[in-house]
Design a protein around this motif. Structure first.
Motif, PDB file in Angstrom:
ATOM      1  N   LEU A  52       0.891  -1.153   0.000  1.00 31.59           N
ATOM      2  CA  LEU A  52       0.000   0.000   0.000  1.00 31.59           C
ATOM      3  C   LEU A  52       0.935   1.211   0.000  1.00 31.59           C
ATOM      4  O   LEU A  52       1.572   1.513   1.012  1.00 31.59           O
ATOM      5  CB  LEU A  52      -0.832  -0.048   1.288  1.00 31.59           C
ATOM      6  CG  LEU A  52      -2.241   0.496   1.340  1.00 31.59           C
ATOM      7  CD1 LEU A  52      -3.095   0.043   0.180  1.00 31.59           C
ATOM      8  CD2 LEU A  52      -2.873   0.112   2.668  1.00 31.59           C
ATOM      9  N   LEU A  53       1.062   1.854  -1.151  1.00 30.62           N
ATOM     10  CA  LEU A  53       2.092   2.886  -1.324  1.00 30.62           C
ATOM     11  C   LEU A  53       1.456   4.262  -1.475  1.00 30.62           C
ATOM     12  O   LEU A  53       0.483   4.419  -2.224  1.00 30.62           O
ATOM     13  CB  LEU A  53       2.916   2.596  -2.586  1.00 30.62           C
ATOM     14  CG  LEU A  53       3.571   1.223  -2.706  1.00 30.62           C
ATOM     15  CD1 LEU A  53       4.219   1.072  -4.081  1.00 30.62           C
ATOM     16  CD2 LEU A  53       4.621   1.042  -1.608  1.00 30.62           C
ATOM     17  N   LEU A  54       2.006   5.248  -0.797  1.00 27.22           N
ATOM     18  CA  LEU A  54       1.562   6.630  -0.988  1.00 27.22           C
ATOM     19  C   LEU A  54       2.629   7.405  -1.748  1.00 27.22           C
ATOM     20  O   LEU A  54       3.820   7.320  -1.415  1.00 27.22           O
ATOM     21  CB  LEU A  54       1.338   7.331   0.360  1.00 27.22           C
ATOM     22  CG  LEU A  54       0.258   6.773   1.294  1.00 27.22           C
ATOM     23  CD1 LEU A  54       0.099   7.705   2.503  1.00 27.22           C
ATOM     24  CD2 LEU A  54      -1.079   6.602   0.578  1.00 27.22           C
ATOM     25  N   THR A  55       2.200   8.186  -2.748  1.00 25.22           N
ATOM     26  CA  THR A  55       3.146   9.120  -3.379  1.00 25.22           C
ATOM     27  C   THR A  55       3.399  10.297  -2.451  1.00 25.22           C
ATOM     28  O   THR A  55       4.442  10.927  -2.509  1.00 25.22           O
ATOM     29  CB  THR A  55       2.604   9.651  -4.720  1.00 25.22           C
ATOM     30  OG1 THR A  55       1.350  10.316  -4.491  1.00 25.22           O
ATOM     31  CG2 THR A  55       2.419   8.523  -5.728  1.00 25.22           C
ATOM     32  N   HIS A  56       2.412  10.617  -1.620  1.00 25.97           N
ATOM     33  CA  HIS A  56       2.549  11.612  -0.559  1.00 25.97           C
ATOM     34  C   HIS A  56       1.309  11.483   0.324  1.00 25.97           C
ATOM     35  O   HIS A  56       0.382  10.751  -0.018  1.00 25.97           O
ATOM     36  CB  HIS A  56       2.728  13.029  -1.111  1.00 25.97           C
ATOM     37  CG  HIS A  56       1.558  13.560  -1.879  1.00 25.97           C
ATOM     38  ND1 HIS A  56       1.107  12.981  -3.047  1.00 25.97           N
ATOM     39  CD2 HIS A  56       0.731  14.618  -1.638  1.00 25.97           C
ATOM     40  CE1 HIS A  56       0.071  13.664  -3.504  1.00 25.97           C
ATOM     41  NE2 HIS A  56      -0.194  14.658  -2.669  1.00 25.97           N
ATOM     42  N   ALA A  57       1.328  12.190   1.459  1.00 21.07           N
ATOM     43  CA  ALA A  57       0.317  11.887   2.483  1.00 21.07           C
ATOM     44  C   ALA A  57      -0.850  12.863   2.522  1.00 21.07           C
ATOM     45  O   ALA A  57      -1.537  12.945   3.537  1.00 21.07           O
ATOM     46  CB  ALA A  57       0.981  11.788   3.858  1.00 21.07           C
ATOM     47  N   HIS A  58      -1.105  13.596   1.463  1.00 24.80           N
ATOM     48  CA  HIS A  58      -2.327  14.411   1.454  1.00 24.80           C
ATOM     49  C   HIS A  58      -3.547  13.493   1.511  1.00 24.80           C
ATOM     50  O   HIS A  58      -3.540  12.413   0.902  1.00 24.80           O
ATOM     51  CB  HIS A  58      -2.381  15.286   0.194  1.00 24.80           C
ATOM     52  CG  HIS A  58      -1.533  16.522   0.299  1.00 24.80           C
ATOM     53  ND1 HIS A  58      -1.011  17.162  -0.790  1.00 24.80           N
ATOM     54  CD2 HIS A  58      -1.131  17.231   1.400  1.00 24.80           C
ATOM     55  CE1 HIS A  58      -0.320  18.225  -0.381  1.00 24.80           C
ATOM     56  NE2 HIS A  58      -0.365  18.282   0.936  1.00 24.80           N
ATOM     57  N   PRO A  59      -4.598  13.952   2.228  1.00 25.25           N
ATOM     58  CA  PRO A  59      -5.765  13.073   2.428  1.00 25.25           C
ATOM     59  C   PRO A  59      -6.398  12.577   1.136  1.00 25.25           C
ATOM     60  O   PRO A  59      -6.915  11.462   1.099  1.00 25.25           O
ATOM     61  CB  PRO A  59      -6.751  13.957   3.193  1.00 25.25           C
ATOM     62  CG  PRO A  59      -5.991  15.127   3.676  1.00 25.25           C
ATOM     63  CD  PRO A  59      -4.705  15.234   2.922  1.00 25.25           C
ATOM     64  N   ASP A  60      -6.352  13.382   0.082  1.00 24.62           N
ATOM     65  CA  ASP A  60      -6.993  12.927  -1.161  1.00 24.62           C
ATOM     66  C   ASP A  60      -6.178  11.836  -1.865  1.00 24.62           C
ATOM     67  O   ASP A  60      -6.567  11.366  -2.936  1.00 24.62           O
ATOM     68  CB  ASP A  60      -7.267  14.099  -2.117  1.00 24.62           C
ATOM     69  CG  ASP A  60      -6.017  14.803  -2.579  1.00 24.62           C
ATOM     70  OD1 ASP A  60      -5.145  15.077  -1.736  1.00 24.62           O
ATOM     71  OD2 ASP A  60      -5.889  15.066  -3.787  1.00 24.62           O
ATOM     72  N   HIS A  61      -5.069  11.423  -1.240  1.00 24.49           N
ATOM     73  CA  HIS A  61      -4.294  10.284  -1.755  1.00 24.49           C
ATOM     74  C   HIS A  61      -4.236   9.136  -0.751  1.00 24.49           C
ATOM     75  O   HIS A  61      -3.813   8.031  -1.105  1.00 24.49           O
ATOM     76  CB  HIS A  61      -2.864  10.719  -2.112  1.00 24.49           C
ATOM     77  CG  HIS A  61      -2.832  11.690  -3.248  1.00 24.49           C
ATOM     78  ND1 HIS A  61      -2.440  11.337  -4.513  1.00 24.49           N
ATOM     79  CD2 HIS A  61      -3.209  12.986  -3.297  1.00 24.49           C
ATOM     80  CE1 HIS A  61      -2.562  12.389  -5.310  1.00 24.49           C
ATOM     81  NE2 HIS A  61      -3.030  13.399  -4.600  1.00 24.49           N
ATOM     82  N   ALA A  62      -4.624   9.423   0.510  1.00 25.81           N
ATOM     83  CA  ALA A  62      -4.408   8.444   1.585  1.00 25.81           C
ATOM     84  C   ALA A  62      -5.671   8.005   2.313  1.00 25.81           C
ATOM     85  O   ALA A  62      -5.645   7.051   3.085  1.00 25.81           O
ATOM     86  CB  ALA A  62      -3.435   9.040   2.614  1.00 25.81           C
ATOM     87  N   ASN A  63      -6.792   8.688   2.034  1.00 33.17           N
ATOM     88  CA  ASN A  63      -8.019   8.479   2.816  1.00 33.17           C
ATOM     89  C   ASN A  63      -8.454   7.041   3.029  1.00 33.17           C
ATOM     90  O   ASN A  63      -8.949   6.687   4.088  1.00 33.17           O
ATOM     91  CB  ASN A  63      -9.187   9.182   2.101  1.00 33.17           C
ATOM     92  CG  ASN A  63      -9.316  10.616   2.544  1.00 33.17           C
ATOM     93  OD1 ASN A  63      -8.880  10.955   3.622  1.00 33.17           O
ATOM     94  ND2 ASN A  63      -9.889  11.444   1.690  1.00 33.17           N
ATOM     95  N   ALA A  64      -8.301   6.224   2.017  1.00 29.47           N
ATOM     96  CA  ALA A  64      -8.867   4.873   2.082  1.00 29.47           C
ATOM     97  C   ALA A  64      -7.855   3.827   2.542  1.00 29.47           C
ATOM     98  O   ALA A  64      -8.165   2.634   2.550  1.00 29.47           O
ATOM     99  CB  ALA A  64      -9.438   4.477   0.718  1.00 29.47           C
ATOM    100  N   ALA A  65      -6.671   4.252   2.967  1.00 30.57           N
ATOM    101  CA  ALA A  65      -5.657   3.272   3.387  1.00 30.57           C
ATOM    102  C   ALA A  65      -6.162   2.413   4.545  1.00 30.57           C
ATOM    103  O   ALA A  65      -5.952   1.193   4.577  1.00 30.57           O
ATOM    104  CB  ALA A  65      -4.371   3.991   3.780  1.00 30.57           C
ATOM    105  N   LEU A  66      -6.862   3.067   5.486  1.00 27.17           N
ATOM    106  CA  LEU A  66      -7.325   2.342   6.671  1.00 27.17           C
ATOM    107  C   LEU A  66      -8.195   1.140   6.299  1.00 27.17           C
ATOM    108  O   LEU A  66      -8.123   0.085   6.925  1.00 27.17           O
ATOM    109  CB  LEU A  66      -8.099   3.298   7.583  1.00 27.17           C
ATOM    110  CG  LEU A  66      -8.661   2.677   8.854  1.00 27.17           C
ATOM    111  CD1 LEU A  66      -7.537   2.179   9.751  1.00 27.17           C
ATOM    112  CD2 LEU A  66      -9.528   3.683   9.613  1.00 27.17           C
TER     113      LEU A  66
END
Ligand SMILES: [Fe+2]
Length: 216
Positions: A52-66
């Motif tokens: 599960l990779l993020l290009t960066h941690a802004h919410p519109d890229h990370a919201n659904a990780a949980l």
């Protein structure tokens, strides 16, 4: 390596499923919206989610990780260490399931399928922005879009660093296929085409003063 581009959510974000057909191992890049749609694709292709990779941690890229972290105890959220400040509220609120984050320095090669995913630190939009390169493709997050570059006026942004990051991406082979973080002017392009037509890539190559005038 195969790539599925999914345009999800209200901000024209792209999430990506990347997989090695021979092993059915998948990475999801930037899970932010409609995790059910991503999961459905993984199930349909019978893919095991490994990264599960993020290009960066802004919410519109990370919201659904949980959503994915809660379903798989083995899974960790991978991002660059300099972007963790953007997740502090979520981590202290117990989001991400209390799991440790897998933090990158920005120069790693992640073993993936029968190949690897190379991490390229591309700060500027955020300090911990990274691009992921594999098999002639590069996932550029909010660093480079088709015809544009990412905003450099947000908390933690650094326009000078963004210029250096664009130069770093420009040094990749012209044939490298770009997969951006948003569908702003198009879904995909190549480094060669962007060097020729993207005004920010061109100004970055011209010089710092020229780039800063346009980017800030
Ligand atoms: Fe962003």
């Amino acid at each position: 390596m195969k790539i599925k581009q999914l345009k999800l959510g209200p901000m024209d974000n792209f999430s990506y499923v990347v997989w090695d057909e021979s092993l059915n191992e998948a990475a999801v890049i930037d899970p932010a919206w409609q995790p059910g749609a991503i999961e459905e694709f993984l199930l349909r292709e019978r893919l095991a989610l490994k990264f599960l990779l993020l290009t960066h941690a802004h919410p519109d890229h990370a919201n659904a990780a949980l959503y994915f972290l809660q379903k798989d105890k083995e899974l960790a959220l991978t991002l660059h260490k300099e972007d963790t400040f953007l997740l502090e509220d979520a981590v202290s609120a117990g989001l991400f399931g209390g799991k440790p984050l897998r933090l990158l320095n920005g120069e790693e090669e992640l073993a993936f399928g029968r190949g690897k995913i190379k991490v390229i630190h591309t700060p500027g939009h955020t300090p911990g922005s990274v691009s992921y390169a594999a098999s002639g493709a590069v996932f550029t997050g909010d660093t480079l879009f088709v015809g544009e570059c990412g905003r450099a006026d947000l908390p933690g942004s650094d326009p000078k660093a963004l210029r250096q990051s664009l130069l770093k991406l420009a040094a990749l082979a012209d044939s490298t296929v770009i997969w951006p973080g948003h569908a702003y002017n198009g879904n995909t392009s190549t480094i060669g085409v962007q060097k020729e037509y993207n005004i920010y890539m061109k100004l970055a190559a011209k010089g710092e003063a020229e780039f800063l005038k346009a980017a800030v």
